[in-house]
Scaffold this active site. Structure first.
Site, short mmCIF file in Angstrom:
data_model
loop_
_atom_site.label_atom_id
_atom_site.label_comp_id
_atom_site.label_asym_id
_atom_site.label_seq_id
_atom_site.Cartn_x
_atom_site.Cartn_y
_atom_site.Cartn_z
N TYR A 55 -8.53 31.51 5.73
CA TYR A 55 -7.37 31.56 4.84
C TYR A 55 -6.39 32.58 5.39
O TYR A 55 -6.77 33.68 5.75
CB TYR A 55 -7.78 31.97 3.42
CG TYR A 55 -7.72 30.81 2.46
CD1 TYR A 55 -6.53 30.11 2.30
CD2 TYR A 55 -8.83 30.40 1.75
CE1 TYR A 55 -6.46 29.02 1.44
CE2 TYR A 55 -8.77 29.32 0.89
CZ TYR A 55 -7.58 28.63 0.74
OH TYR A 55 -7.51 27.56 -0.09
N GLU A 57 -2.70 32.99 4.10
CA GLU A 57 -1.37 32.95 3.48
C GLU A 57 -0.50 34.07 4.01
O GLU A 57 -0.96 35.22 4.15
CB GLU A 57 -1.47 33.10 1.96
CG GLU A 57 -1.71 31.79 1.25
CD GLU A 57 -3.13 31.65 0.79
OE1 GLU A 57 -4.03 32.13 1.52
OE2 GLU A 57 -3.33 31.06 -0.28
N ASP A 201 16.41 15.63 11.47
CA ASP A 201 14.98 15.28 11.35
C ASP A 201 14.64 14.48 12.61
O ASP A 201 14.95 13.30 12.71
CB ASP A 201 14.77 14.45 10.08
CG ASP A 201 13.31 14.03 9.91
OD1 ASP A 201 12.54 14.10 10.89
OD2 ASP A 201 12.94 13.62 8.79
N THR A 227 7.84 16.22 12.82
CA THR A 227 6.39 16.13 12.77
C THR A 227 5.90 16.38 14.20
O THR A 227 6.67 16.30 15.15
CB THR A 227 5.91 14.74 12.29
OG1 THR A 227 6.60 13.75 13.03
CG2 THR A 227 6.16 14.54 10.82
N LYS A 230 3.95 12.41 16.53
CA LYS A 230 4.51 11.14 16.99
C LYS A 230 4.72 11.23 18.51
O LYS A 230 3.74 11.38 19.23
CB LYS A 230 5.79 10.84 16.22
CG LYS A 230 5.54 10.67 14.70
CD LYS A 230 6.76 10.20 13.97
CE LYS A 230 6.48 9.94 12.49
NZ LYS A 230 6.71 11.11 11.64
N ARG A 236 -1.55 15.93 13.43
CA ARG A 236 -0.77 15.56 12.26
C ARG A 236 -0.24 16.84 11.60
O ARG A 236 -1.03 17.69 11.17
CB ARG A 236 -1.68 14.84 11.26
CG ARG A 236 -1.19 13.54 10.79
CD ARG A 236 -2.30 12.58 10.51
NE ARG A 236 -2.16 11.53 11.48
CZ ARG A 236 -1.16 10.65 11.48
NH1 ARG A 236 -0.25 10.66 10.54
NH2 ARG A 236 -1.08 9.74 12.42
N1 DSN Z 1 5.58 6.98 8.40
C1 DSN Z 1 6.46 7.39 9.47
C2 DSN Z 1 6.94 6.23 10.27
O1 DSN Z 1 6.17 5.30 10.47
O2 DSN Z 1 8.06 6.23 10.74
C3 DSN Z 1 7.58 8.22 9.01
O3 DSN Z 1 7.13 9.24 8.20
#
Ligand code: DSN
Length: 415
Positions: A55, A57, A201, A227, A230, A236
């Site tokens: 933990y 924080e 984003d 994120t 990707k 993730r």
């Molecule tokens: N779920 C993602 C996508 O497939 O683009 C975006 O958050």
């Protein structure tokens, strides 16, 4: 009490079996979901590490629990690598995923009810960019821009018109189903004209930016989220990058505003993925991702498919299936049967519902990670075409499935 070192296969054969089954599915199938990728063994190892026990924080040097001296080192390393990768003034690596990262940005910059400008979801935007069922649309007064009906591209003159009329507190650029380069400087100049904060984003294209294959908005925009799982090919999770003037508000909003303890094991894996993306070989990966998406797009167009915007500048393409007598959901099912995963997708001005829209979205990040190139992308375009044209013929689908498995065998993942 059982030993902590007993292997998963003995402790829980059910879950061990399912992990093996999923690994097999990934090995044998072609992943064309534009938002997915395949991480390295190193990233997997960091995620499965003892950092999950902790933990912590707070932030490095200012924690609410003891025993965080190693976590501090690890989190600082993650932050510094992300800063180097994107040229960011400040980075918060704690957001658990993309939507919470975006929530933190809204809460740090705007009050509930403030006006925010973003691209409509069915035009390529994202749920968290103001969709009425999402917290963003529920909490903030969203106004949305659209793509041009003919070209399916963002028309910056139109964005400017809407911005001048609506005078939003913040303008969002960054998309989940848009294949063309984004004019970050034009967005910034419009935002400056109306006194809006700029929020990028880059969840989908972060790896292509890190790999220097696309322009980096981080030096241009006030705040940028991404994120990490990707095109960036990490665990993730998400990060927020911002100019120093937003640092305090962003950090305070992530913790204690929204989250409790950070997921230190995931943050360690984020640090690993940043390290991987800092290597010159990642730049070649990013360029190949784009070449593969362009080859797949060209192959489908040569077979009579309408690809939105007539091609792609990045890792994804949206295919309009209206001329093919098969809607998005049925196409997704047919492709699943041949071992190719993709996601159904709305197309701009779609008259069908989101659960069964008129298109599919395809992406090249994962196939590129396993070493496939343009020749394989063209081959895959052929598989897709045959499966869509013969979606009712189980024997044909089974034959193509065999071809897909053969192709995958030539490009193993973890085996
Ligand atoms: N779920 C993602 C996508 O497939 O683009 C975006 O958050």
């Amino acid at each position: 009490m059982k030993s902590l070192t007993q292997p998963l296969s003995q402790v829980d054969p059910d879950i061990a079996g399912l992990i093996a089954k999923e690994a097999h599915r990934q090995e044998e199938g072609i992943e064309l979901i534009a938002s997915e990728n395949t991480v390295s063994q190193a990233v997997l190892e960091a995620m499965g590490s003892v950092f999950t026990n902790k933990y912590s924080e707070g932030y490095s040097g200012k924690r609410y629990y003891g025993g965080n001296e190693v976590v501090d080192e690890m989190e600082s390393l993650a932050v510094n690598r992300a800063k180097a990768l994107f040229g960011a003034e400040h980075v918060n690596v704690q957001p658990l995923s993309g939507s919470p990262a975006n929530l933190a940005v809204y809460m740090a910059v705007a009050k509930p009810g403030d006006k925010v400008l973003g691209l409509k979801l069915d035009h390529g935007g994202h749920l968290s960019h103001g969709h009425p069922v999402n917290f963003s649309g529920l909490m903030y007064n969203f106004v949305q821009y659209e793509v041009d009906e003919k070209t399916c591209r963002i028309d910056m003159n139109r964005v400017r018109e809407v911005a001048l009329k609506e005078r939003p507190r913040m303008i969002i650029a960054g998309f989940s189903a848009y294949s063309r380069d984004i004019d970050w400087k034009a967005f910034k100049s419009i935002a400056d004209e109306v006194g809006a904060v700029t929020f990028g984003d880059i969840a989908h294209i972060a790896g292509l930016i890190a790999g220097k294959a696309l322009e980096n908005p981080v030096p241009i925009f006030d705040i940028v989220t991404t994120t990490t799982h990707k095109t960036l090919r990490g665990p993730r999770g998400a990060i927020i990058m911002c100019k120093s003037q937003f640092q305090k508000d962003i950090d305070r909003t992530v913790f204690p505003g929204i989250q409790g303890g950070p997921h230190d094991h995931v943050n360690a894996a984020k640090a690993v993925c940043f390290q991987e993306a800092l290597q010159p070989s990642f730049q070649e990966y990013a360029r190949q991702v784009i070449r593969n998406a362009q080859a797949l797009s060209a192959e489908l167009m040569s077979r009579g498919y309408r690809v939105l915007t007539d091609g792609t500048d990045n890792h994804l393409l949206v295919v309009d299936l209206r001329s093919k007598d098969l809607a998005g959901k049925a196409a997704e099912v047919a492709l699943d049967k041949i071992g190719i995963s993709c996601s159904r997708s709305t197309i701009p001005f779609d008259t069908r519902k989101a659960m069964d829209p008129s298109g599919i979205r395809l992406g090249s990040p994962a196939m590129t990670t396993r070493g496939m190139g343009e020749a394989e992308a063209r081959l895959i375009g052929g598989f897709i075409d045959k499966a869509i044209m013969k979606s009712g013929d189980e024997a044909v689908l089974a034959r193509i499935h065999g071809d897909v498995k053969e192709l995958c065998k030539r490009f193993p993942l973890y085996l």
